[in-house]
Design a protein around this motif. Sequence first.
Motif, PDB file in Angstrom:
ATOM      1  N   PRO A 224      34.398  35.775  28.363  1.00  8.14           N
ATOM      2  CA  PRO A 224      33.507  36.488  28.180  1.00  8.14           C
ATOM      3  C   PRO A 224      33.302  37.846  28.680  1.00  8.14           C
ATOM      4  O   PRO A 224      33.515  39.155  28.979  1.00  8.14           O
ATOM      5  CB  PRO A 224      32.241  36.575  27.449  1.00  8.14           C
ATOM      6  N   LYS A 225      33.549  37.109  30.243  1.00  6.14           N
ATOM      7  CA  LYS A 225      33.843  37.883  31.645  1.00  6.14           C
ATOM      8  C   LYS A 225      34.877  37.699  32.257  1.00  6.14           C
ATOM      9  O   LYS A 225      35.016  37.134  33.099  1.00  6.14           O
ATOM     10  CB  LYS A 225      32.091  38.076  32.345  1.00  6.14           C
ATOM     11  N   ILE A 226      35.378  38.584  32.567  1.00  6.87           N
ATOM     12  CA  ILE A 226      36.473  38.526  34.034  1.00  6.87           C
ATOM     13  C   ILE A 226      36.490  39.864  34.457  1.00  6.87           C
ATOM     14  O   ILE A 226      36.611  40.865  34.312  1.00  6.87           O
ATOM     15  CB  ILE A 226      37.981  38.402  33.490  1.00  6.87           C
ATOM     16  N   ASP A 227      36.822  39.329  36.223  1.00  6.15           N
ATOM     17  CA  ASP A 227      37.093  40.511  36.544  1.00  6.15           C
ATOM     18  C   ASP A 227      38.213  40.734  37.058  1.00  6.15           C
ATOM     19  O   ASP A 227      39.267  41.446  37.555  1.00  6.15           O
ATOM     20  CB  ASP A 227      36.066  40.455  37.699  1.00  6.15           C
ATOM     21  N   ALA A 228      39.292  39.414  37.059  1.00  8.48           N
ATOM     22  CA  ALA A 228      40.730  39.296  37.491  1.00  8.48           C
ATOM     23  C   ALA A 228      41.174  38.199  37.377  1.00  8.48           C
ATOM     24  O   ALA A 228      41.007  36.984  37.034  1.00  8.48           O
ATOM     25  CB  ALA A 228      40.758  39.121  39.614  1.00  8.48           C
ATOM     26  N   ILE A 229      42.648  38.569  36.974  1.00 14.34           N
ATOM     27  CA  ILE A 229      43.592  37.847  36.596  1.00 14.34           C
ATOM     28  C   ILE A 229      44.839  37.569  37.357  1.00 14.34           C
ATOM     29  O   ILE A 229      45.964  37.975  37.709  1.00 14.34           O
ATOM     30  CB  ILE A 229      43.970  37.819  34.898  1.00 14.34           C
ATOM     31  N   TRP A 230      45.269  35.820  37.754  1.00 13.42           N
ATOM     32  CA  TRP A 230      46.501  36.191  38.254  1.00 13.42           C
ATOM     33  C   TRP A 230      47.918  35.282  36.811  1.00 13.42           C
ATOM     34  O   TRP A 230      47.468  34.145  36.609  1.00 13.42           O
ATOM     35  CB  TRP A 230      47.006  35.304  39.089  1.00 13.42           C
ATOM     36  N   ASN A 231      48.464  35.663  36.636  1.00 15.02           N
ATOM     37  CA  ASN A 231      49.541  34.890  35.244  1.00 15.02           C
ATOM     38  C   ASN A 231      50.997  35.527  36.484  1.00 15.02           C
ATOM     39  O   ASN A 231      51.364  35.914  36.999  1.00 15.02           O
ATOM     40  CB  ASN A 231      49.985  36.462  34.638  1.00 15.02           C
TER      41      ASN A 231
ATOM     42  N   GLY B  79      33.528  42.153  48.739  1.00 17.87           N
ATOM     43  CA  GLY B  79      31.987  41.941  48.801  1.00 17.87           C
ATOM     44  C   GLY B  79      31.838  41.606  47.405  1.00 17.87           C
ATOM     45  O   GLY B  79      29.836  40.948  46.615  1.00 17.87           O
ATOM     46  N   GLN B  80      31.980  40.943  46.380  1.00 13.95           N
ATOM     47  CA  GLN B  80      31.901  40.407  44.768  1.00 13.95           C
ATOM     48  C   GLN B  80      31.859  38.701  44.614  1.00 13.95           C
ATOM     49  O   GLN B  80      32.980  38.659  44.374  1.00 13.95           O
ATOM     50  CB  GLN B  80      32.928  40.960  44.202  1.00 13.95           C
TER      51      GLN B  80
ATOM     52  N   LYS C 111      39.488  30.490  48.461  1.00 18.28           N
ATOM     53  CA  LYS C 111      38.159  29.943  49.257  1.00 18.28           C
ATOM     54  C   LYS C 111      38.526  30.906  50.605  1.00 18.28           C
ATOM     55  O   LYS C 111      36.636  31.286  50.993  1.00 18.28           O
ATOM     56  CB  LYS C 111      38.959  28.035  49.356  1.00 18.28           C
ATOM     57  N   SER C 112      39.173  31.043  51.377  1.00 12.04           N
ATOM     58  CA  SER C 112      38.913  31.956  51.993  1.00 12.04           C
ATOM     59  C   SER C 112      38.036  33.436  52.539  1.00 12.04           C
ATOM     60  O   SER C 112      37.692  34.171  53.253  1.00 12.04           O
ATOM     61  CB  SER C 112      40.204  32.678  53.095  1.00 12.04           C
ATOM     62  N   CYS C 113      37.602  33.716  51.319  1.00 11.86           N
ATOM     63  CA  CYS C 113      37.359  35.221  50.995  1.00 11.86           C
ATOM     64  C   CYS C 113      35.534  35.199  49.913  1.00 11.86           C
ATOM     65  O   CYS C 113      35.498  35.447  49.205  1.00 11.86           O
ATOM     66  CB  CYS C 113      37.365  36.466  50.306  1.00 11.86           C
TER      67      CYS C 113
ATOM     68  N   THR D 112      45.311  36.060  48.515  1.00 13.23           N
ATOM     69  CA  THR D 112      44.758  37.089  48.763  1.00 13.23           C
ATOM     70  C   THR D 112      44.621  38.687  49.079  1.00 13.23           C
ATOM     71  O   THR D 112      43.541  38.651  48.756  1.00 13.23           O
ATOM     72  CB  THR D 112      45.771  37.522  49.936  1.00 13.23           C
ATOM     73  N   TYR D 113      45.947  38.735  47.616  1.00 15.34           N
ATOM     74  CA  TYR D 113      45.251  40.353  46.990  1.00 15.34           C
ATOM     75  C   TYR D 113      44.405  40.414  46.377  1.00 15.34           C
ATOM     76  O   TYR D 113      43.666  41.662  46.297  1.00 15.34           O
ATOM     77  CB  TYR D 113      46.228  40.605  46.197  1.00 15.34           C
ATOM     78  N   ILE D 114      44.136  39.698  45.408  1.00 16.64           N
ATOM     79  CA  ILE D 114      42.456  39.759  44.538  1.00 16.64           C
ATOM     80  C   ILE D 114      41.418  39.922  45.613  1.00 16.64           C
ATOM     81  O   ILE D 114      40.524  40.685  44.999  1.00 16.64           O
ATOM     82  CB  ILE D 114      42.478  38.423  43.819  1.00 16.64           C
ATOM     83  N   CYS D 115      41.648  38.692  46.896  1.00 15.82           N
ATOM     84  CA  CYS D 115      39.852  38.742  47.551  1.00 15.82           C
ATOM     85  C   CYS D 115      40.110  39.750  48.288  1.00 15.82           C
ATOM     86  O   CYS D 115      38.449  40.837  48.319  1.00 15.82           O
ATOM     87  CB  CYS D 115      40.805  37.965  48.598  1.00 15.82           C
ATOM     88  N   SER D 116      41.526  41.149  48.569  1.00 12.97           N
ATOM     89  CA  SER D 116      40.708  42.714  48.889  1.00 12.97           C
ATOM     90  C   SER D 116      40.215  43.233  47.663  1.00 12.97           C
ATOM     91  O   SER D 116      39.524  44.397  48.272  1.00 12.97           O
ATOM     92  CB  SER D 116      42.316  42.873  49.458  1.00 12.97           C
TER      93      SER D 116
END
Length: 356
Positions: free
Chosen positions: A245-252, A184-185, A214-216, A176-180
Amino acid sequence: MSLRSPLARAPRARRIGAGAVTALAAVSLAACTSNTPSTENEDASGQQAQNVVANDEPGDEVVIGFSAPAADHGWMGSITTSAKKAAEQYSDVDLRVAEGTNDVNLQISQVETFINDGVDAIVLLPFDGAAMTPVAMKAMEAGIPVINVDREFDDPNAARVTVLGDNYGMGVSAGTYICSQLEGQSDAVVAEIAGIDSLPLTQDRSQGFEDALKSCGLDVDNRVAADFTVEGGERAASNLLQAAPKIDAIWNHDDDQGVGVLAAIQNANRDEFFMVGGAGSANAMRSIKEGGSVLQATVIYPSTQAADGIKLARLLAQEKALGDLVEVEVPREVQLYAPVVTKENVDQFLPTAFES
C-alpha cells in the motif's frame, strides 16, 4: 585438430590487412583520432609511438557472419538492427545475417554454414550460451575468430572477444540513484520488479541492486518477478501494487516489460513513488524527457553490443587494434557501462536507444 589458443591469429591464408595499430575511440568504437598516418615520434615517457592510421579507412574486404535470437522484443530487435547499421558504415565489410531464431539447433547450423563458407569472423549472440559453445569452439579451431555478444559461452576459449553489458552494474546504478533520491529517508519503502528469476542476468541485477541499497541503509521491501514481456510486467506490477500500500521507489529491470508496469500503475491510480527503468528504451527516455510520469530514470543495458561486435570483428580480420590503447591486439573482453539516464542527460542517450 588441436585446440587453438583464443589469442592466436588466424592462419596466414586467412589474415587480412596491414596490421597497423589504429585510432579508435574507446567509448563508441567508432570515432577515429586521425585521418592520415602520423610519423613515428617519441612520447613524453621516452617510448617510441607507433605509426597509426584511422580505423575507419577502407581496407581489404572482410566477410562477417552474424547470428542472434529472434527479435521477439524491442531490445533484441535493436541488436540485429544496430549490427546491420554498423556494417553499413564500411565499404569493406560484407555482413551475412542469419535469420533470427530461438531454435538452438538451427542457430548451430547457421554457425556451421558460416564455418563452411570460410567467413573471416563470426559475431554471435547465442540463444543458449552453453549449447552454442561447441560450435563456437569449432569456428575458433578453424581459425575464424568468434565475437561472443551478451550471453557468454561455457568456455571462454570459444570466443576471441566477448562483448558484455553489465548486469550487476545495472543494479548498482539503479540502487545508487534511488539512494541519492531518498537520502535521509531511512524508512523509505523500495520495491523491485525483476525479470526472469531463473536467469543469471536477473540474479546479477538483483544482487547489484541489493548491494547498492545497503550502502545507504535501505533494502528491498517488496519484490516480484516478471518475464521481460509487456503482459508479464503488467501482471507482476499489479500484484506488487496490491501487496504494497505504500511505496517510495520502484526499480523495474526492463523497459520492454516496463510498458506493462506503467499500465498497471496507471490502472491502480498510484503516483506516490518514482520509478527507475532498465535497459534504456527510446519510449522510456521520451517519457523521462517529457516528465509528468512516475518514470524518472532508466539504467542503460546497451542494445548496441552487436554493433560493437561487428566493429571488433572487422578490426580482428584486418589485424588492427584499438588505437586508444597501447596494446597491439584487440582485448579479450569489453564490458560496457550501465549509466543512469535522467531528464538532465537524456538527449545524450536517445540516439542509440531501442524502441519497445
